[in-house]
Design a protein around this motif. Structure first.
Motif, PDB file in Angstrom:
ATOM      1  N   ASN A   1       0.828  -1.204   0.000  1.00 29.40           N
ATOM      2  CA  ASN A   1       0.000   0.000   0.000  1.00 29.40           C
ATOM      3  C   ASN A   1       0.864   1.256   0.000  1.00 29.40           C
ATOM      4  O   ASN A   1       0.602   2.213  -0.735  1.00 29.40           O
ATOM      5  CB  ASN A   1      -0.910  -0.015   1.224  1.00 29.40           C
ATOM      6  N   ARG A   2       1.916   1.231   0.818  1.00 29.34           N
ATOM      7  CA  ARG A   2       2.824   2.382   0.887  1.00 29.34           C
ATOM      8  C   ARG A   2       3.584   2.553  -0.430  1.00 29.34           C
ATOM      9  O   ARG A   2       3.781   3.689  -0.898  1.00 29.34           O
ATOM     10  CB  ARG A   2       3.794   2.201   2.044  1.00 29.34           C
ATOM     11  N   LEU A   3       3.998   1.455  -1.043  1.00 28.19           N
ATOM     12  CA  LEU A   3       4.701   1.542  -2.328  1.00 28.19           C
ATOM     13  C   LEU A   3       3.783   2.116  -3.402  1.00 28.19           C
ATOM     14  O   LEU A   3       4.199   2.974  -4.189  1.00 28.19           O
ATOM     15  CB  LEU A   3       5.217   0.161  -2.736  1.00 28.19           C
ATOM     16  N   ASN A   4       2.548   1.659  -3.447  1.00 31.60           N
ATOM     17  CA  ASN A   4       1.588   2.220  -4.411  1.00 31.60           C
ATOM     18  C   ASN A   4       1.407   3.716  -4.192  1.00 31.60           C
ATOM     19  O   ASN A   4       1.301   4.497  -5.150  1.00 31.60           O
ATOM     20  CB  ASN A   4       0.237   1.502  -4.287  1.00 31.60           C
TER      21      ASN A   4
ATOM     22  N   ALA B   1      -5.677 -13.355   0.718  1.00 30.39           N
ATOM     23  CA  ALA B   1      -5.927 -11.953   0.360  1.00 30.39           C
ATOM     24  C   ALA B   1      -7.409 -11.719   0.088  1.00 30.39           C
ATOM     25  O   ALA B   1      -8.109 -12.583  -0.443  1.00 30.39           O
ATOM     26  CB  ALA B   1      -5.106 -11.568  -0.861  1.00 30.39           C
ATOM     27  N   ASN B   2      -7.866 -10.528   0.425  1.00 32.52           N
ATOM     28  CA  ASN B   2      -9.236 -10.136   0.080  1.00 32.52           C
ATOM     29  C   ASN B   2      -9.215  -9.267  -1.183  1.00 32.52           C
ATOM     30  O   ASN B   2      -8.165  -9.059  -1.795  1.00 32.52           O
ATOM     31  CB  ASN B   2      -9.910  -9.409   1.254  1.00 32.52           C
ATOM     32  N   GLY B   3     -10.376  -8.754  -1.550  1.00 28.69           N
ATOM     33  CA  GLY B   3     -10.475  -7.984  -2.781  1.00 28.69           C
ATOM     34  C   GLY B   3      -9.589  -6.747  -2.787  1.00 28.69           C
ATOM     35  O   GLY B   3      -8.916  -6.453  -3.790  1.00 28.69           O
ATOM     36  N   THR B   4      -9.570  -6.015  -1.681  1.00 29.40           N
ATOM     37  CA  THR B   4      -8.750  -4.801  -1.598  1.00 29.40           C
ATOM     38  C   THR B   4      -7.268  -5.142  -1.668  1.00 29.40           C
ATOM     39  O   THR B   4      -6.487  -4.436  -2.315  1.00 29.40           O
ATOM     40  CB  THR B   4      -9.066  -4.030  -0.301  1.00 29.40           C
ATOM     41  N   ASP B   5      -6.881  -6.244  -1.014  1.00 32.02           N
ATOM     42  CA  ASP B   5      -5.483  -6.684  -1.089  1.00 32.02           C
ATOM     43  C   ASP B   5      -5.087  -6.968  -2.534  1.00 32.02           C
ATOM     44  O   ASP B   5      -4.009  -6.553  -2.996  1.00 32.02           O
ATOM     45  CB  ASP B   5      -5.272  -7.959  -0.247  1.00 32.02           C
ATOM     46  N   LEU B   6      -5.965  -7.644  -3.249  1.00 32.80           N
ATOM     47  CA  LEU B   6      -5.663  -7.983  -4.642  1.00 32.80           C
ATOM     48  C   LEU B   6      -5.658  -6.749  -5.532  1.00 32.80           C
ATOM     49  O   LEU B   6      -4.951  -6.710  -6.547  1.00 32.80           O
ATOM     50  CB  LEU B   6      -6.665  -9.018  -5.156  1.00 32.80           C
ATOM     51  N   SER B   7      -6.423  -5.723  -5.149  1.00 32.90           N
ATOM     52  CA  SER B   7      -6.377  -4.479  -5.919  1.00 32.90           C
ATOM     53  C   SER B   7      -4.997  -3.837  -5.796  1.00 32.90           C
ATOM     54  O   SER B   7      -4.478  -3.273  -6.759  1.00 32.90           O
ATOM     55  CB  SER B   7      -7.463  -3.506  -5.444  1.00 32.90           C
ATOM     56  N   ARG B   8      -4.410  -3.927  -4.609  1.00 31.24           N
ATOM     57  CA  ARG B   8      -3.071  -3.372  -4.415  1.00 31.24           C
ATOM     58  C   ARG B   8      -2.036  -4.142  -5.228  1.00 31.24           C
ATOM     59  O   ARG B   8      -1.112  -3.555  -5.800  1.00 31.24           O
ATOM     60  CB  ARG B   8      -2.723  -3.395  -2.925  1.00 31.24           C
ATOM     61  N   LEU B   9      -2.199  -5.461  -5.269  1.00 26.18           N
ATOM     62  CA  LEU B   9      -1.306  -6.284  -6.088  1.00 26.18           C
ATOM     63  C   LEU B   9      -1.482  -5.947  -7.565  1.00 26.18           C
ATOM     64  O   LEU B   9      -0.499  -5.827  -8.308  1.00 26.18           O
ATOM     65  CB  LEU B   9      -1.585  -7.760  -5.827  1.00 26.18           C
ATOM     66  N   ALA B  10      -2.712  -5.769  -7.993  1.00 26.35           N
ATOM     67  CA  ALA B  10      -2.976  -5.422  -9.400  1.00 26.35           C
ATOM     68  C   ALA B  10      -2.376  -4.068  -9.753  1.00 26.35           C
ATOM     69  O   ALA B  10      -1.813  -3.886 -10.843  1.00 26.35           O
ATOM     70  CB  ALA B  10      -4.488  -5.417  -9.654  1.00 26.35           C
ATOM     71  N   TRP B  11      -2.443  -3.112  -8.833  1.00 26.17           N
ATOM     72  CA  TRP B  11      -1.847  -1.794  -9.078  1.00 26.17           C
ATOM     73  C   TRP B  11      -0.332  -1.906  -9.227  1.00 26.17           C
ATOM     74  O   TRP B  11       0.270  -1.204 -10.045  1.00 26.17           O
ATOM     75  CB  TRP B  11      -2.195  -0.835  -7.943  1.00 26.17           C
TER      76      TRP B  11
END
Length: 235
Positions: free
Chosen positions: A154-157, A190-200
């Protein structure tokens, strides 16, 4: 007798003020009974000395000699580096110097998770993005906590979005890949928000195919996730 002799000699000595300054530093350590160091360790005395130095700084007094004394002690007793770093950051407001000081402690105690958290805190204060990321990755490796890994992603994004990472493209890609691998290793939980961070992260690395894959996986777990929907529209 020794005290009286010393006082008489100091009256005419050119070193009088230097000796007085040294005595002042010794007094800041407080009275120590024979065997106290063996029984309780050196750290309580160092912490008491640091508190006294902080009071002096708050009163507007210079504490250069106190800082030099702590640095000298730390050269043989590494935990004193932590105390010195706290004074530099919290009392003197010099987080940049505190980072280097705490790194000296971590050279001797690289598995101290709390110290790595302090480095992260100091780095955020000083605006040292690369040093902060390094500390976060080290903490990920030490803890093995997916929560810590998610916070790092999250911090890297956030850094990538705010263009805080002023590094060459290849180095930037390696940083993203390192954090991405950490996330993918624990993706089952991972949940949906976690996977959104991975996708970003994948999107930032230019890997749009993987980004789409993780978006689909995330939407399967959380169909209404706004973060996944936002990136899906962007792609």
């Amino acid at each position: 007798a020794a005290s009286l002799f010393g006082q008489k000699k100091l009256v005419t000595s050119e070193y009088r003020f230097a000796v007085d300054a040294d005595i002042e530093v010794l007094r800041d350590f407080g009275v120590t009974q024979h065997g106290d160091a063996a029984r309780y360790g050196l750290q309580p005395k160092i912490e008491a000395f640091a508190r006294q130095a902080a009071r002096r700084a708050d009163s507007g007094e210079p504490i250069d000699q106190q800082l030099e004394s702590l640095e000298f002690i730390a050269s043989s007793y590494p935990p004193a580096w932590r105390t010195l770093a706290d004074i530099q950051a919290e009392v003197l407001g010099d987080s940049a110097t505190a980072i280097g000081t705490l790194n000296k402690y971590l050279e001797s105690y690289p598995e101290d998770q709390d110290a790595w958290r302090r480095v992260i805190y100091f780095c955020k204060q000083a605006g040292s993005s690369m040093a902060e990321l390094n500390a976060r990755v080290q903490l990920c490796d030490l803890t093995g906590s997916y929560e810590v890994i998610i916070a790092t992603a999250n911090r890297l994004n956030e850094m990538l979005s705010n263009q805080e990472l002023d590094v060459p493209h290849d180095e930037r890609r390696l940083i993203i890949d390192r954090v991405r691998l950490l996330m993918e290793a624990g993706v089952d939980g991972a949940n949906g928000t976690d996977l959104s961070r991975l996708a970003w992260l994948c999107y930032s690395a230019g890997d749009t195919d993987s980004a789409r894959t993780w978006i689909e996986s995330g939407l399967a777990r959380d169909p209404m996730n706004i973060h996944l929907e936002r990136l899906s529209r962007k792609l």
